[in-house]
Design a protein around this motif. Structure first.
Motif, PDB file in Angstrom:
ATOM      1  N   VAL A   1       0.834  -1.197   0.000  1.00  0.00           N
ATOM      2  CA  VAL A   1       0.000   0.000   0.000  1.00  0.00           C
ATOM      3  C   VAL A   1       0.873   1.253   0.000  1.00  0.00           C
ATOM      4  CG1 VAL A   1      -1.786   1.280   1.242  1.00  0.00           C
ATOM      5  CG2 VAL A   1      -1.899  -1.211   1.134  1.00  0.00           C
ATOM      6  N   VAL A   2       1.956   1.236   0.770  1.00  0.00           N
ATOM      7  CA  VAL A   2       2.892   2.367   0.737  1.00  0.00           C
ATOM      8  C   VAL A   2       3.457   2.533  -0.670  1.00  0.00           C
ATOM      9  CG1 VAL A   2       5.105   3.237   1.587  1.00  0.00           C
ATOM     10  CG2 VAL A   2       3.476   2.208   3.180  1.00  0.00           C
ATOM     11  N   GLY A   3       3.857   1.414  -1.274  1.00  0.00           N
ATOM     12  CA  GLY A   3       4.376   1.479  -2.635  1.00  0.00           C
ATOM     13  C   GLY A   3       3.350   1.999  -3.621  1.00  0.00           C
ATOM     14  N   LEU A   4       2.092   1.595  -3.464  1.00  0.00           N
ATOM     15  CA  LEU A   4       1.030   2.092  -4.339  1.00  0.00           C
ATOM     16  C   LEU A   4       0.880   3.597  -4.196  1.00  0.00           C
ATOM     17  CD1 LEU A   4      -1.438   1.677  -6.219  1.00  0.00           C
ATOM     18  CD2 LEU A   4      -2.803   1.282  -4.136  1.00  0.00           C
ATOM     19  N   PHE A   5       0.870   4.084  -2.958  1.00  0.00           N
ATOM     20  CA  PHE A   5       0.703   5.516  -2.729  1.00  0.00           C
ATOM     21  C   PHE A   5       1.852   6.299  -3.367  1.00  0.00           C
ATOM     22  CE2 PHE A   5       1.027   9.499  -0.493  1.00  0.00           C
ATOM     23  CZ  PHE A   5      -0.292   9.883  -0.286  1.00  0.00           C
ATOM     24  N   VAL A   6       3.066   5.852  -3.145  1.00  0.00           N
ATOM     25  CA  VAL A   6       4.232   6.564  -3.684  1.00  0.00           C
ATOM     26  C   VAL A   6       4.218   6.519  -5.209  1.00  0.00           C
ATOM     27  CG1 VAL A   6       6.757   6.590  -3.788  1.00  0.00           C
ATOM     28  CG2 VAL A   6       5.602   6.188  -1.607  1.00  0.00           C
ATOM     29  N   SER A   7       3.912   5.375  -5.766  1.00  0.00           N
ATOM     30  CA  SER A   7       3.922   5.257  -7.229  1.00  0.00           C
ATOM     31  C   SER A   7       2.852   6.134  -7.874  1.00  0.00           C
ATOM     32  CB  SER A   7       3.725   3.793  -7.639  1.00  0.00           C
ATOM     33  OG  SER A   7       2.428   3.342  -7.283  1.00  0.00           O
TER      34      SER A   7
ATOM     35  N   GLY B   1       1.728   8.887  -6.583  1.00  0.00           N
ATOM     36  CA  GLY B   1       2.216  10.255  -6.440  1.00  0.00           C
ATOM     37  C   GLY B   1       3.234  10.596  -7.508  1.00  0.00           C
ATOM     38  N   LEU B   2       4.141   9.652  -7.811  1.00  0.00           N
ATOM     39  CA  LEU B   2       5.126   9.890  -8.867  1.00  0.00           C
ATOM     40  C   LEU B   2       4.454   9.942 -10.239  1.00  0.00           C
ATOM     41  CD1 LEU B   2       8.072   7.604  -7.661  1.00  0.00           C
ATOM     42  CD2 LEU B   2       7.906  10.096  -7.547  1.00  0.00           C
ATOM     43  N   ARG B   3       3.413   9.153 -10.416  1.00  0.00           N
ATOM     44  CA  ARG B   3       2.667   9.234 -11.685  1.00  0.00           C
ATOM     45  C   ARG B   3       2.032  10.610 -11.848  1.00  0.00           C
ATOM     46  NH1 ARG B   3      -2.311   8.617 -13.942  1.00  0.00           N
ATOM     47  NH2 ARG B   3      -2.425   7.426 -15.898  1.00  0.00           N
ATOM     48  N   ALA B   4       1.483  11.128 -10.740  1.00  0.00           N
ATOM     49  CA  ALA B   4       0.921  12.471 -10.804  1.00  0.00           C
ATOM     50  C   ALA B   4       2.000  13.495 -11.160  1.00  0.00           C
ATOM     51  CB  ALA B   4       0.269  12.823  -9.467  1.00  0.00           C
ATOM     52  N   ALA B   5       3.216  13.279 -10.653  1.00  0.00           N
ATOM     53  CA  ALA B   5       4.316  14.195 -10.985  1.00  0.00           C
ATOM     54  C   ALA B   5       4.625  14.165 -12.477  1.00  0.00           C
ATOM     55  CB  ALA B   5       5.552  13.819 -10.170  1.00  0.00           C
ATOM     56  N   LEU B   6       4.659  12.980 -13.061  1.00  0.00           N
ATOM     57  CA  LEU B   6       4.980  12.868 -14.480  1.00  0.00           C
ATOM     58  C   LEU B   6       3.926  13.535 -15.365  1.00  0.00           C
ATOM     59  CD1 LEU B   6       6.314   9.194 -14.595  1.00  0.00           C
ATOM     60  CD2 LEU B   6       7.656  11.298 -14.750  1.00  0.00           C
ATOM     61  N   HIS B   7       2.666  13.559 -14.906  1.00  0.00           N
ATOM     62  CA  HIS B   7       1.586  14.136 -15.704  1.00  0.00           C
ATOM     63  C   HIS B   7       1.238  15.553 -15.254  1.00  0.00           C
ATOM     64  CE1 HIS B   7       1.143   9.832 -16.538  1.00  0.00           C
ATOM     65  NE2 HIS B   7       0.527  10.185 -17.661  1.00  0.00           N
TER      66      HIS B   7
ATOM     67  N   ALA C   1      11.736   6.119  -8.951  1.00  0.00           N
ATOM     68  CA  ALA C   1      10.722   5.074  -8.817  1.00  0.00           C
ATOM     69  C   ALA C   1      11.366   3.708  -8.591  1.00  0.00           C
ATOM     70  CB  ALA C   1       9.834   5.050 -10.059  1.00  0.00           C
ATOM     71  N   LEU C   2      12.432   3.419  -9.363  1.00  0.00           N
ATOM     72  CA  LEU C   2      13.122   2.144  -9.189  1.00  0.00           C
ATOM     73  C   LEU C   2      13.763   2.050  -7.803  1.00  0.00           C
ATOM     74  CD1 LEU C   2      14.835   1.675 -12.672  1.00  0.00           C
ATOM     75  CD2 LEU C   2      12.964   0.336 -11.707  1.00  0.00           C
ATOM     76  N   GLY C   3      14.316   3.176  -7.341  1.00  0.00           N
ATOM     77  CA  GLY C   3      14.908   3.173  -6.008  1.00  0.00           C
ATOM     78  C   GLY C   3      13.881   2.883  -4.928  1.00  0.00           C
ATOM     79  N   MET C   4      12.695   3.488  -5.044  1.00  0.00           N
ATOM     80  CA  MET C   4      11.643   3.236  -4.072  1.00  0.00           C
ATOM     81  C   MET C   4      11.198   1.774  -4.109  1.00  0.00           C
ATOM     82  SD  MET C   4      10.939   5.909  -2.306  1.00  0.00           S
ATOM     83  CE  MET C   4      11.353   7.648  -2.317  1.00  0.00           C
ATOM     84  N   VAL C   5      10.995   1.238  -5.332  1.00  0.00           N
ATOM     85  CA  VAL C   5      10.594  -0.160  -5.464  1.00  0.00           C
ATOM     86  C   VAL C   5      11.674  -1.082  -4.900  1.00  0.00           C
ATOM     87  CG1 VAL C   5      10.106  -2.002  -7.123  1.00  0.00           C
ATOM     88  CG2 VAL C   5       9.084   0.257  -7.430  1.00  0.00           C
ATOM     89  N   GLY C   6      12.942  -0.768  -5.224  1.00  0.00           N
ATOM     90  CA  GLY C   6      14.033  -1.589  -4.717  1.00  0.00           C
ATOM     91  C   GLY C   6      14.129  -1.573  -3.204  1.00  0.00           C
TER      92      GLY C   6
END
Length: 878
Positions: free
Chosen positions: A343-349, A351-357, A440-445
């Motif tokens: 769930v933390v990963g979903l929230f962060v991802s 948020g990063l998607r919102a940043a890209l758009h 994003a990769l760093g967060m996932v890793g």
């Protein structure tokens, strides 16, 4: 539930509505489990159920239902995953806080209502993102001033501690929490404006370095080092995202490492945390207590956890705040840990998607910075809980207790949702997407590493951690499911539980056996037979696996413990304690053929029924009442070796005449005997009397090699195999000869040797545990070790008869033994080898020069054992 979370027409609305329903279902099930947990734990509906946390459920439902409906109306193009993810994390954390600390649960509920109100108010403010950008200097300066105020009027809500809060009367704000948010706002706004200008890096970064440096200085002065670390990380991350230059991250790594080294030199708290991180087992009950208890909680959760309300997460200090992840892992297991990380990963991802758009660089930096803030802080605190990183003392966003943190997290949620709803604007150009992909990769890793760390503790290391003596969870479970009883050979309870489910406590019915039976205590762990027989006493061995699994699945508990029958005789134990009385020493009485120990006394002794009140006193007592002299004490042999040397010499042929030193009773050889020899001066009489000259003469007859071999055959070069902490002889090299002068043995070893004179020259394996009462097969005999040949059979029968008392079928020998530290008196005895009943062997040692007392104890103890009708079954206190 549909009137709270109405279905909408658009796919975004449908997705958000369904996810909100899932979150609500999770929170409702969690709350219901908490309500029923007392009944499950006590196996009765008469238990007092928990209801207070339903207030938190009501506020959570009302808050997120309101926010959900507002977003459906006002922001139709928002990201549909952000609100449900935040709702699930907030509800999960809120219920966990209510479970751990209801008073803090009530406060967190209040802060949830306030945070929801701020979120709703923020939706009504025209263009709030532009407002933040326009007054970036004012916002950050205000945050710095509020943080600086803590130096003058700061408080610590819990009483004594770091004064990092402002407020009173139960309402407090920690300025460093919103300060992190304001730093991201400032950097995003400043860099979005400045990077379009054409001037050098020094001119570009000077204002950011000044203000960020001021914030860091304040945090370092406050010793809020976890927040300072997050400040540094966010600063460099946003610079990297804005510039796209890898050297920024290289500089970040260097600065963070330098800060870690410098901080460890300047701040004791960092030194302590680093030491606890690198080697927590060096001081698990001191500076590493928090991290050790945290990973024990994760290990206790295993795969599926104990269930809400059924674990012991409160054992972890500050579990409702800094260590809430460990609390969740214990009761929700690895499955819950992975779910939370997901769930933390979903929230962060998202948020990063919102940043890209995002439609502008400002909003892009802001969304990415805030997403990184949530991700970095979550990784730091979860990593600290799992010992993947040093402890930082920050909160887990949305989950941990803390009004300031929750309010800041809701503002972040609002900003991310606003950025994710671009009102049909095209995304701003992104010339260098690589930094965002790497972030994003760093967060996932990092989250993946944390997932592996949780699996390591919950699965790979679960068994050894759960059985550690300093892990009190099993002892706490003992309060709800009784341990098996320790019974004497006739079925009388020596140790048993008293009380009712939920309040069971261990009671030792024969306090003098405390050093043998040991203790099972939530603080001090296990000792003695309680430790050795723990799998049986806790129902984890001897019980069908299906029954163990069923109890674990339904109740998060083990089955009832099994009773174990010991070889000890309660009446004989009482007699041994009476005879030993105020003498400091030990006594071991056993069946010479089977090795079954009938009585084991060590005086003085600690009564473990008073463990809580007297532990410190016992530890400082010079008489060592915590020391089991019968198996742990070692004493010089002296002339106590006489009976064994005499038997070994008789096995080589006819005995010669006594040495000339025994020519008459006035010689020094006679005067040095422990007791005056009775009757004629012959070998048996001077041996029984403990004459040192007899031992010396017999050693000359046998030669050093034969003496050494004899001692090895008697078992004096090895530790007896007994389920207690026994003394280990210092001599381990088989080639090294054993000598009377240097050898020290325990009373148990001496009793086993004495058994060879009562059982045709064979020494048995010592035995304390006889049988266990299993649910499937009833009483099952426990295995015992083999006997071994120690002395030749025919001389044993002859010598034991020659050493026999005139009025009883018993042999006896008394001797002094001296060392530079002390002088002790040995008393040995047993039934003669031709005795038709159960053969007995006895060893007594008293730490004084008192042969008469030793002789009295040996004679009376053996006589009482042969005539048990004279004994009382009630324990007699000396």
């Amino acid at each position: 539930m549909n009137h709270l979370f109405p279905q909408s027409v658009s796919p975004r609305d449908q997705t958000q509505s369904r996810l909100m329903l899932l979150a609500a279902g999770f929170v409702f099930l969690y709350a219901a489990a908490l309500t029923l947990a007392p009944a499950v734990r006590l196996h009765t509906w008469q238990a007092e159920l928990r209801w207070a946390h339903w207030l938190g459920v009501a506020v959570w439902v009302s808050t997120f239902a309101l926010l959900h409906r507002l977003l459906l109306r006002q922001l139709p193009d928002r990201d549909p995953y952000l609100l449900p993810a935040a709702a699930l994390l907030t509800g999960w954390g809120l219920m966990t806080i209510w479970r751990l600390e209801p008073q803090f649960g009530l406060r967190q509920t209040l802060w949830l209502a306030i945070s929801g109100g701020v979120f709703a108010l923020g939706l009504r403010i025209p263009e709030p993102l532009r407002l933040l950008r326009r007054y970036k200097y004012l916002w950050l300066t205000s945050g710095l001033l509020l943080t600086a105020l803590t130096f003058f009027i700061g408080v610590y809500p819990a009483g004594a501690g770091p004064e990092l809060w402002l407020g009173c009367c139960g309402v407090y704000l920690q300025p460093s929490e919103p300060l992190k948010l304001l730093l991201v706002v400032y950097l995003s706004a400043y860099l979005a404006d400045a990077l379009w200008l054409k001037f050098n890096w020094v001119s570009l970064l000077s204002p950011t370095l000044v203000l960020t440096g001021a914030a860091l200085a304040l945090l370092l002065a406050q010793r809020d080092l976890g927040t300072a670390l997050i400040f540094l990380t966010l600063y460099f991350l946003i610079l990297y995202l804005a510039s796209g230059r890898a050297r920024v991250m290289a500089a970040a790594v260097g600065v963070v490492l330098a800060a870690a080294v410098l901080g460890s030199l300047l701040f004791d708290v960092i030194q302590t945390r680093m030491a606890a991180w690198l080697n927590p087992w060096a001081d698990p009950s001191g500076r590493s207590f928090q991290i050790v208890q945290s990973i024990m909680a994760v290990a206790a959760g295993s795969l599926m956890g104990s269930g809400p309300g059924l674990g012991s997460p409160g054992l972890v200090p500050v579990a409702h705040s800094d260590f809430i992840f460990a609390a969740i892992a214990e009761e929700m297991g690895l499955a819950g840990s992975l779910g939370l990380l997901a769930v933390v990963g979903l929230f962060v991802s998202r948020g990063l998607r919102a940043a890209l758009h995002a439609p502008s660089n400002y909003q892009r930096y802001l969304a990415a910075g805030l997403s990184a803030y949530i991700g970095v802080q979550s990784i730091l605190i979860i990593g600290g809980n799992l010992r993947a990183l040093p402890l930082t003392g920050v909160t887990l966003p949305y989950v941990s207790y803390g009004g300031s943190s929750l309010l800041t997290s809701f503002i972040i949620l609002l900003i991310l949702i606003l950025i994710s709803s671009p009102a049909e604007l095209e995304p701003a150009p992104l010339p260098k997407p690589a930094p965002y992909r790497l972030l994003a990769l760093g967060m996932v890793g990092a989250l993946t590493v944390l997932a592996l760390g949780a699996g390591w503790w919950a699965l790979v290391r679960a068994a050894p951690l759960s059985t550690r003596a300093d892990n009190p969870r099993q002892a706490i479970l003992d309060r709800f499911v009784g341990r098996g009883r320790l019974l004497d050979r006739s079925g009388q309870a020596l140790v048993a539980d008293v009380g009712s489910p939920g309040s069971y406590r261990r009671q030792i019915n024969v306090p003098s056996l405390s050093l043998v039976t040991g203790y099972a205590h939530p603080l001090y762990g296990l000792s003695g037979l309680e430790a050795a027989l723990n799998p049986y006493l806790r129902g984890l061995q001897g019980v069908p696996t299906s029954e163990i699994q069923t109890n674990q699945m339904l109740y998060a508990q083990r089955p009832p413990g099994l009773d174990v029958r010991l070889s000890l005789d309660r009446a004989l134990q009482a007699e041994a304690d009476r005879l030993l009385g105020e003498h400091r020493g030990a006594l071991v009485l056993m069946n010479a053929q089977t090795g079954e120990i009938l009585a084991m006394a060590s005086h003085p002794y600690a009564d473990f029924n008073r463990l809580d009140s007297d532990w410190d006193t016992w530890r400082q007592d010079p008489s060592a009442p915590l020391f089991n002299r019968a198996v742990q004490g070692t004493y010089p042999l002296g002339a106590a070796v006489n009976p064994f040397l005499l038997t070994a010499a008789a096995g080589r042929g006819p005995l010669p005449a006594l040495p000339g030193a025994f020519a008459n009773r006035s010689n020094s050889a006679i005067l040095e005997c422990a007791l005056p020899p009775t009757g004629d001066l012959n070998w048996e009489h001077v041996v029984s009397a403990g004459c040192p000259e007899a031992a010396a003469a017999l050693e000359e007859l046998l030669a050093p090699t034969a003496v050494s071999n004899l001692y090895r055959d008697l078992g004096w070069a090895e530790a007896p195999d007994l389920p207690l902490n026994v003394a280990v002889p210092p001599v381990q090299d088989a080639a090294q000869p054993l000598q009377t002068a240097s050898l020290r043995v325990s009373p148990l070893q001496m009793a086993l040797a004495a058994a060879s004179l009562s059982a045709d020259g064979r020494t048995p394996a010592p035995r304390l545990t006889v049988a266990v009462n299993t649910p499937a097969e009833g009483w099952v005999i426990l295995p015992s070790g083999p006997t071994r040949e120690a002395l030749p059979s025919q001389p044993v029968q002859d010598i034991s008869a020659r050493l026999a008392l005139t009025d009883l079928p018993l042999w006896m020998s008394v001797a002094r033994a001296a060392s530079p530290e002390q002088t002790v008196t040995w008393g040995l005895g047993g039934t003669v080898a031709r005795w038709q009943g159960s053969p007995l062997a006895l060893a007594v040692v008293i730490e004084e020069d008192n042969p008469a007392a030793a002789a009295h104890i040996v004679r009376e103890m053996l006589q009482a054992t042969l005539n048990p009708t004279t004994l009382s079954s009630s324990p007699t206190q000396p």
